[in-house]
Design a protein around this motif. Structure first.
Motif, short mmCIF file in Angstrom:
data_model
loop_
_atom_site.label_atom_id
_atom_site.label_comp_id
_atom_site.label_asym_id
_atom_site.label_seq_id
_atom_site.Cartn_x
_atom_site.Cartn_y
_atom_site.Cartn_z
N GLU A 58 -53.13 24.69 10.51
CA GLU A 58 -52.70 23.88 9.37
C GLU A 58 -52.88 24.65 8.06
O GLU A 58 -52.00 24.63 7.19
N ARG B 269 -55.01 15.04 17.95
CA ARG B 269 -53.82 15.85 17.78
C ARG B 269 -53.40 16.37 19.14
O ARG B 269 -54.22 16.85 19.93
N ARG C 124 -39.38 15.86 16.09
CA ARG C 124 -39.32 15.79 14.63
C ARG C 124 -38.19 14.88 14.17
O ARG C 124 -38.33 14.13 13.21
N TRP D 212 -44.29 12.84 16.04
CA TRP D 212 -44.30 14.25 15.68
C TRP D 212 -45.46 14.57 14.74
O TRP D 212 -46.04 15.66 14.80
N GLU D 213 -45.84 13.60 13.92
CA GLU D 213 -46.96 13.80 13.01
C GLU D 213 -48.28 13.98 13.77
O GLU D 213 -49.23 14.53 13.22
#
Length: 867
Positions: free
Chosen positions: A208, A651, A312, A319-320
């Protein structure tokens, strides 16, 4: 060590001190990110009465204009390179040894008076002088602003090279080079909070931060010779800028997109159509910037990228949840170049000709394993490894035919983990070895046999590579994700009438996902029907306890290798993992200890019950599968990892996606005819995987458990080779219906757990049956989700697991053993193995009966009977 300091004790500790002669280059995205570091240096110098010289020559706002101990020398580079250099070097000589300096942004020299090459020359001359003068100097540089001619001399000459990143309102440093110093965490990303610089070890957090700014490509990318392949992408980049200005139409951009897809992605129309739909021109350019070499990125890479792009657009909320990735792609052309440069090309071509495709394969494999890479390619590999730092990576095969419509190549090619814990030289050696191993795996018997069986032996099969950061975090000396698994949009194993095959199924493990796709040892995984996750094939908690996962695959950072360990041994290092999400307490075992006055200790059992009932994870995986199946317009399977965050969120890292060939039960199976008990050889309830069928067998190969169990390991491998010869005998390998029955697991890698045949040896069979009679405590492990399963699905092979203790199950091999054993007729000189392997010609039974197998997959029953 010395009295020099950055003024930040935490940073000094990361860098193991600042030494006389250190030149420190700070690569930043903007001026403000450098200011806190120069402020700290000036403050520390003031406290210790040290003077600092600031060479001011740029147009940007100065990071600091005045301080009691600061001397500012204003210079004008427009007077020419020689005069500019002379003035600076004169000041340095006048000041003498052991001084502190910092410079304006070197990038302003490039923007104003000097070319990139001359910026590199300036740094090399100045840094070498300061190093000889035992002085310390800071040089800020705009990251990704310069070409190779500037960055390479800087990288080679400087003693310390630091990347500074800003994300999450925090500053991070990642050392890229620290001369003559090393620690196990030196080259990791470090988060600056307060007085501390803390190593960031969790894969999602690292990615990230590094993805917080656009990716320009590896530093050495501009060094490559610009050919037509690269020029296409460079023109596309120019077109993208023009399109944003409105001077290029959508139609023109679409034409360019088509060209790039053909060049780098795939020549298959179905894949091309999906990329046109879900990818933009900018997306393709970003793929190019993460490529090393030219050619296509291969099936595994395109599957991963395509799945993420589909989610996406189709499931933005889901997708997040995805952990971002920062993968690299080694183009397929690199593989052919490597073969040619190491004189392996013609050797490899011989494997696709003639009847014996394995003749000479070992010799070719050895040449590939000892080959060398061109120096320019090695430089790009180094740049990539500097980017990853000391984060573990995995190098994965991604051939042109792999994970494609029609051919999965599941498990045929190698993938290699690199723990990446050494110096850059160590990491490069480890990485190059991994690449060679994967290239050599194209010459394996399994890969070549698979290509011939699938009719693609003469097709272009270049080996591209996918290099991924390993998902997870360190826990003590071990690195692993909290969980991993595979999921299928169609469930071929419906052990309960409540299960909807179209809802999908997943197979999950704690730790690295290798345990979910390989059948290597005496262990089990959790199989989950996605529409009914609470259901289990096991009938009781005693069975759950017996058939739970006990060992996990991981990377041992202390020994720098892939390994496995018992879950209960790793558990003490898992204090940052919500362990009750994956495991439950064994209350019976706790009571056992309590009754005996012994501390209960570690009594966890990996069930994943709370994960499936108290989180949305099962729902999210089902959503992902549905969206991908709708986009692909076929059944699919995925590989993934998942990690929970401190706030309870999670995640998902989507690692792989590919089309799945599934033959569903599209017609009702004819009812089982009335037969007497004396006609039944085998009746199995449960453990039936594959579409329903009723077939007349031609051959049956039975490995006698009692005889096989007495054999030593070496003899068991010999038996496996004999079975391979039987199944590949021309008499059996020409469209005959063959059933294999044996103890333990077919295709195991451990002879003590079953029969260690390769799939290539037994891929002519129609039915595999595993008996739970190998030894006490071992039961057949349903191969659902493994590479073994994928191959069975592709070849439409039925799988049966026979559980002897299950009510209604029976197996009577007496009829088989009473028939003539055809072993020596098929494999001469094998008489000594006649008591272990019974080969029955089902078309020549002494009773003149036929052997019929009736398999009802929805009903989870299979019956082998004579009629």
């Amino acid at each position: 060590m010395s009295d020099f300091s950055t003024g930040l004790p935490g940073l000094d500790q990361v860098l193991q001190g600042i030494r006389p002669g250190d030149n420190i280059v700070w690569q930043v995205d903007e001026t403000r990110d450098f200011i806190p570091f120069i402020d700290a240096l000036i403050y520390h110098a003031a406290i210790h009465s040290e003077r600092i010289t600031y060479f001011r020559f740029a147009q940007h706002r100065p990071p600091i204009s005045s301080a009691p101990n600061l001397q500012v020398d204003v210079l004008d580079p427009s007077q020419g390179f020689e005069r500019f250099m002379t003035q600076i070097h004169t000041r340095i000589y006048e000041a003498g040894k052991g001084r502190l300096y910092f410079f304006d942004f070197l990038s302003d020299l490039n923007a104003g008076c000097f070319s990139d090459r001359m910026v590199g020359n300036f740094f090399k001359l100045t840094a070498n002088l300061l190093h000889a003068m035992d002085s310390v100097a800071y040089y800020p540089v705009l990251r990704d602003h310069h070409c190779y001619h500037a960055t390479q001399p800087i990288n080679e000459t400087t003693q310390i090279l630091l990347d500074i990143h800003r994300a999450r309102d925090c500053l991070y440093i990642q050392p890229q080079k620290v001369s003559e110093r090393f620690s196990p965490t030196l080259f990791l990303l470090h988060e600056w909070r307060g007085e501390h610089f803390t190593p960031v070890k969790e894969s999602g957090h690292i990615t990230e931060v590094l993805n917080s700014h656009s990716w320009p490509g590896l530093p050495s990318a501009s060094y490559r010779l610009i050919g037509d392949w690269d020029k296409h992408f460079m023109r596309a980049e120019e077109m993208l800028v023009a399109q944003r200005r409105g001077s290029v139409t959508v139609e023109q951009a679409a034409v360019m997109l088509d060209q790039l897809v053909s060049l780098a992605i795939s020549g298959e129309e179905r894949i091309q159509a999906l990329f046109r739909k879900y990818f933009s021109l900018g997306d393709l350019i970003q793929i190019w910037k993460r490529m090393i070499g030219s050619g296509q990125i291969g099936g595994k890479s395109l599957g991963m990228l395509l799945a993420r792009a589909i989610l996406r657009k189709r499931l933005p909320a889901t997708w997040e949840l995805l952990e971002p990735h920062d993968s690299f792609y080694i183009g397929s052309d690199v593989f052919y170049t490597y073969l040619i440069e190491n004189d392996c090309w013609w050797d490899r071509m011989e494997q696709t000709r003639g009847d014996d495709i394995l003749d000479g394969a070992d010799r070719t494999r050895e040449k590939i394993l000892t080959g060398e890479f061109p120096p320019t390619l090695v430089e790009r590999f180094k740049d990539m490894l500097k980017y990853f730092g000391q984060s573990p990576i995995i190098v994965r095969s991604s051939s042109l035919l792999e994970d494609n419509f029609g051919n999965a190549f599941a498990g045929k090619y190698e993938s290699v983990f690199c723990a990446s814990q050494g110096t850059l030289t160590d990491r490069l050696t480890e990485f190059l070895s991994a690449v060679r191993v994967i290239y050599a795996s194209t010459m394996s018997a399994e890969a070549l046999s698979y290509r011939r069986k699938r009719g693609v032996l003469d097709k272009d099969e270049q080996m591209a590579l996918l290099v991924q950061r390993v998902s997870g975090a360190p826990h003590g000396r071990y690195f692993f994700p909290q969980m991993a698994g595979v999921a299928f949009s169609y469930n071929s194993y419906t052990w309960n009438q409540r299960i909807d095959p179209n809802a999908g199924v997943m197979r999950i493990v704690f730790g690295l996902g290798t345990r979910a796709v390989d059948r290597a040892d005496d262990d089990y995984t959790r199989v989950v029907a996605l529409n009914a996750p609470e259901l289990r094939p096991e009938a009781s908690f005693d069975e759950v306890r017996r058939y739970t996962q006990r060992r996990l695959d991981l990377l041992d950072l202390a020994t720098n290798r892939f390994d496995n360990a018992h879950f209960l041994d790793v558990y003490p290092f898992c204090d940052d993992i919500p362990i009750d999400t994956f495991a439950v307490k064994d209350r019976q075992l706790e009571r056992y200890y309590e009754e005996r006055g012994v501390a209960a200790g570690n009594c966890w059992i990996l069930t994943f019950d709370n994960l499936l009932t108290n989180t949305y994870f099962n729902h999210d995986i089902r959503q992902i599968l549905g969206a991908l199946r709708d986009a692909y317009k076929t059944e699919i399977d995925i590989e993934f990892t998942a990690n929970f965050q401190p706030d309870g969120s999670y995640r998902i890292n989507l690692l792989q996606c590919r089309p799945l060939q599934v033959k569903a039960d599209d017609a009702a199976l004819a009812a089982l005819p009335e037969i007497g008990d004396d006609q039944i050889l085998l009746n199995a309830n449960g453990g039936v995987v594959g579409h329903s069928r009723a077939i007349k067998l031609d051959w049956l190969v039975y490995v006698v458990p009692s005889a096989y169990g007495k054999l030593g390991e070496r003899d068991r491998y010999h038996v496996a080779r004999l079975i391979g010869q039987i199944c590949q005998h021309p008499e059996l390998a020409t469209g005959k219906q063959i059933m294999l029955i044996g103890p333990g697991r077919w295709g195991t890698g451990t002879a003590s757990l079953g029969i260690p045949v390769s799939f290539a040896e037994i891929n002519t069979a129609s039915v595999f049956c595993e008996l739970d009679s190998m030894h006490e405590g071992l039961v057949p492990d349903l191969s659902l989700g493994t590479h073994f399963f994928n191959e069975m699905v592709e070849m439409n092979i039925l799988y049966m697991a026979y559980f002897g203790s299950r009510q209604g199950n029976r197996f009577d091999p007496s009829l088989l053993l009473a028939e003539r054993n055809c072993l020596t007729e098929l494999v001469p000189d094998s008489t000594e193995w006649s008591s272990v392997i019974q080969v029955v010609n089902a078309n020549a039974l002494s009773t003149e009966d036929k052997l019929i197998l009736h398999a009802d997959s929805p009903g989870q029953r299979a019956v082998l009977y004579r009629h």
